[in-house]
Design a protein around this motif. Structure first.
Motif, PDB file in Angstrom:
ATOM      1  N   SER A 434       0.841  -1.196   0.000  1.00  9.93           N
ATOM      2  CA  SER A 434       0.000   0.000   0.000  1.00  9.93           C
ATOM      3  C   SER A 434       0.876   1.245   0.000  1.00  9.93           C
ATOM      4  CB  SER A 434      -0.914   0.024   1.238  1.00  9.93           C
ATOM      5  OG  SER A 434      -1.760  -1.111   1.265  1.00  9.93           O
ATOM      6  N   TYR A 442      -5.477  11.973   2.237  1.00  9.09           N
ATOM      7  CA  TYR A 442      -6.025  11.685   0.910  1.00  9.09           C
ATOM      8  C   TYR A 442      -7.040  12.757   0.562  1.00  9.09           C
ATOM      9  CZ  TYR A 442      -3.908   7.217   2.105  1.00  9.09           C
ATOM     10  OH  TYR A 442      -3.033   6.253   2.492  1.00  9.09           O
ATOM     11  N   THR A 458      -0.284   7.976  -4.403  1.00  8.13           N
ATOM     12  CA  THR A 458      -1.321   7.010  -4.777  1.00  8.13           C
ATOM     13  C   THR A 458      -1.748   7.203  -6.231  1.00  8.13           C
ATOM     14  OG1 THR A 458      -3.074   8.487  -3.964  1.00  8.13           O
ATOM     15  CG2 THR A 458      -2.199   6.866  -2.413  1.00  8.13           C
TER      16      THR A 458
END
Length: 683
Positions: A434, A442, A458
């Motif tokens: 991850s 986020y 990400t």
């Protein structure tokens, strides 16, 4: 009272008789001694005459042999001009983009005649090597006796007895011969040289053949190497330093130990003053103002570039050349100074004193021509290791332009919406993985430009997975990154080790409209003597790697990094700029690579032992170094526009998904399921 009947002899007669007897006995004893002495003298005379006879004839034989060998050498000695250059290897003279010499490699050499040399240089050499050079016939008995006395007093060898003529004979014929054997064999050679050449000729050979450290063969090459001037114009202090190199070129080379070189020069100045070759005032002045390296020699300007570009040609023309060759290069000394000054400025004003952190800088033109290269800071035992071209380090987010280029080539655009949300990928053999953002938060759906601008991890991984890791690796290789790249999803986060030079070259290709701009430094290679071309440029022809649209969009996104993102400290006051920051895990490496319309510059910071930096990110000190360098590099240049393609107002995949939703709800669900599971895109 006398006995009756016996006469007593008179006293006088008795004494005479006794004395006469003694004399008779003495004469009898002296006769054999005299005979022995006469015999001894006769024998000594015979021996002496025999020795004289043998010695005379032996002397005649020796004289004949010596005369014959001397005559043989006299007849076979070549013209003086052929003996000036005694190198086993040739030299490489490196020229900058303006045609000026900035570095040498190999055994550099330039002719110098004794009559043309500075009188101070001649006096310094004679003072230390052979004070009676112009008075003896090649062998100096007085000098030998003086050396023996000095060495006996010191208890060690402090002075040699060889004349300059003997040293020249050694350099020419007996360099690998044992000392005693050499001294015997060199006698006829020395006599022949004294007969064949003038004193100035012999001194000229010596001045040209003596090795003086740092690849300098002869005093002219050494004067230019250390002082950036001809040996015809050196000062007494400079002359003394050069003459001091004769004893131990490596130890006293001013490029390796300037204090030792100056100390040895003081000894030579003392000898010159003692022998009347310098006045006391001149000697004191020379001691008060000792010789210093020229700025170019002290800075070793372009040394990392020179070492790197030497590998551009075949070894038999560069590293092991027996010829003197000239290499024309792309090096720009003005830009090199700007880069060095920028590095020094930032470390002096923004870094804690005593820091052992290292840094490297590369400056290219858009076509890949290398203009400057700083391979590291000159601290401690940094040596000549070139961190710009040799150090393999992780680029972190500075690798992301290759990832986003693959995404744009796969159909995305700067306004495409991508999800910045938690992501887990199952890596075969390693388990779930991850990625985390630097900020540890986020933001949901953001545009590709926003994700790139703020270096969102990400999103970079999602773009890489969407375009395909193989596509990312292929684009990176096509852009000039030749190292093996990671196979797993962490590829997108710059975990592969590459060099600063390779990465900067890839950025140059983006500026160059997507055409590969492999770094190059060689323009041509020629023979020094007749300017004959041996080899042309090593530039690789530009090959299209990215479409012009992709390159233009990527330039726009990179300009946002500098204008509004992680690279704001790199902003320039008078022209647009674009680039990308990079910081690896635990801040072991920090990068900023970027460009204007004229130049591409890459900056790396880190520790040689790979320990973490303290409080350093790519958007901090590396961006500051980049800015300081670019301000100096562009001084006096008019602003050039960036070849960017500004995208239209946002629509992208989010708009396409809305259109699908209105047309077919089932298709909407299928599309969302695919995008969310594979790419993380949402509407």
């Amino acid at each position: 009272m006398a006995r009756p009947g016996k006469k007593t002899p008179p006293r006088g007669k008795a004494r005479r008789k006794t004395t006469g007897t003694r004399r008779t006995r003495r004469r009898s004893a002296e006769r054999p001694a005299l005979f022995e002495r006469v015999l001894r003298w006769l024998l000594f005379g015979v021996v002496l005459r025999t020795a004289w006879w043998i010695g005379l004839r032996a002397g005649v034989v020796v004289a004949v042999i010596l005369g014959g060998t001397t005559w043989y050498y006299y007849e076979t000695l070549p013209p003086m001009e052929q003996l000036l250059d005694g190198r086993d290897r040739g030299s490489v003279t490196l020229l900058d983009r303006n045609g000026r010499t900035f570095a040498w490699r190999g055994e550099q050499y330039q002719t110098l005649r004794a009559a043309d040399a500075s009188p101070h240089l001649v006096n310094a050499v004679l003072a230390t090597e052979d004070r009676r050079f112009y008075d003896h016939f090649g062998l100096d008995p007085r000098g030998i006796v003086r050396a023996l006395v000095s060495n006996a007093r010191a208890g060690r060898v402090v002075q040699g007895g060889s004349t300059i003529t003997q040293q020249v004979a050694k350099l020419l014929f007996f360099e690998n011969t044992r000392s005693l054997e050499r001294h015997i064999k060199q006698i006829p050679v020395v006599l022949a040289m004294e007969l064949r050449y003038s004193k100035d000729d012999i001194l000229s050979i010596y001045l040209n053949r003596a090795y003086l450290g740092a690849g300098a063969q002869g005093f002219e090459a050494a004067a230019r190497r250390y002082f950036n001037k001809s040996a015809r114009s050196v000062t007494p202090a400079e002359a003394a330093m050069l003459a001091g190199l004769l004893k131990a070129p490596s130890r006293y080379a001013p490029t390796s130990d300037i204090e030792a070189a100056q100390g040895r020069a003081d000894v030579i100045l003392g000898l010159m003053e003692e022998q009347g070759r310098l006045s006391r005032v001149e000697a004191d002045l020379a001691r008060a103002l000792p010789a210093e390296l020229s700025a170019a020699a002290a800075a070793r300007a372009g040394s990392h570039f020179a070492d790197w570009v030497m590998g551009s040609g075949p070894d038999f023309l560069t590293g092991a050349t027996t010829e003197d060759v000239v290499m024309a290069t792309t090096f720009d000394p003005r830009i090199q100074r700007a880069a060095v000054q920028a590095l020094d400025e930032v470390f002096e004003t923004r870094v804690k004193p005593g820091s052992k952190a290292q840094a490297a800088i590369v400056v290219l033109s858009p076509d890949g021509a290398v203009r400057a290269m700083v391979g590291g800071r000159n601290i401690g035992r940094a040596g000549q290791f070139n961190r710009a071209a040799q150090a393999l380090r992780q680029p972190g987010s500075a690798f992301k332009p290759m990832v986003y280029a693959a995404g744009l080539e796969a159909g995305l655009d700067p306004n495409s919406l991508v999800s910045d949300s938690p992501l887990t990928i199952d890596v075969p053999g390693s388990g779930p993985w991850s990625p985390k953002n630097y900020t540890r938060d986020y933001r949901g759906d953001i545009t590709l430009t926003e994700a790139f601008r703020d270096s969102v991890n990400t999103v970079a991984v999602r773009v890489s997975e969407y375009a395909g890791r193989g596509k990312v690796r292929q684009i990176a290789r096509d852009l000039g990154i030749g190292q093996d790249l990671a196979q797993g999803p962490a590829l997108a986060l710059g975990v592969s080790e590459i060099t600063l030079l390779e990465l900067t070259g890839a950025y140059a290709a983006i500026l160059n409209g997507g055409r590969r701009s492999e770094p190059y430094g060689l323009l041509d290679l020629r023979l020094k003597q007749d300017n004959q071309l041996l080899m042309g440029t090593d530039r690789v022809p530009p090959v299209p790697v990215l479409s012009e649209t992709t390159a233009g969009q990527l330039v726009y996104m990179m300009s946002e990094v500098v204008a509004n993102g992680t690279g704001r400290r790199a902003q320039l006051p008078d022209r647009p700029a674009a680039g990308k920051t990079g910081t690896t895990q635990a801040a072991r490496d920090a990068w900023f690579v970027g460009f204007t319309g004229d130049y591409v510059t890459g900056v790396w910071m880190g520790n040689d032992d790979n320990t973490p930096l303290r409080g350093v990110t790519g958007g901090g000190l590396p961006a500051a170094i980049w800015r300081e360098a670019m301000l100096r590099i562009h001084e006096g240049l008019p602003p050039s526009p960036l070849p960017m393609l500004v995208p239209p107002p946002p629509r992208g995949l989010a708009v396409a998904a809305s259109d699908v939703r209105r047309a077919d709800p089932v298709a909407e669900n299928i599309l969302n399921s695919v995008l969310n599971s594979i790419f993380g895109l949402s509407n």
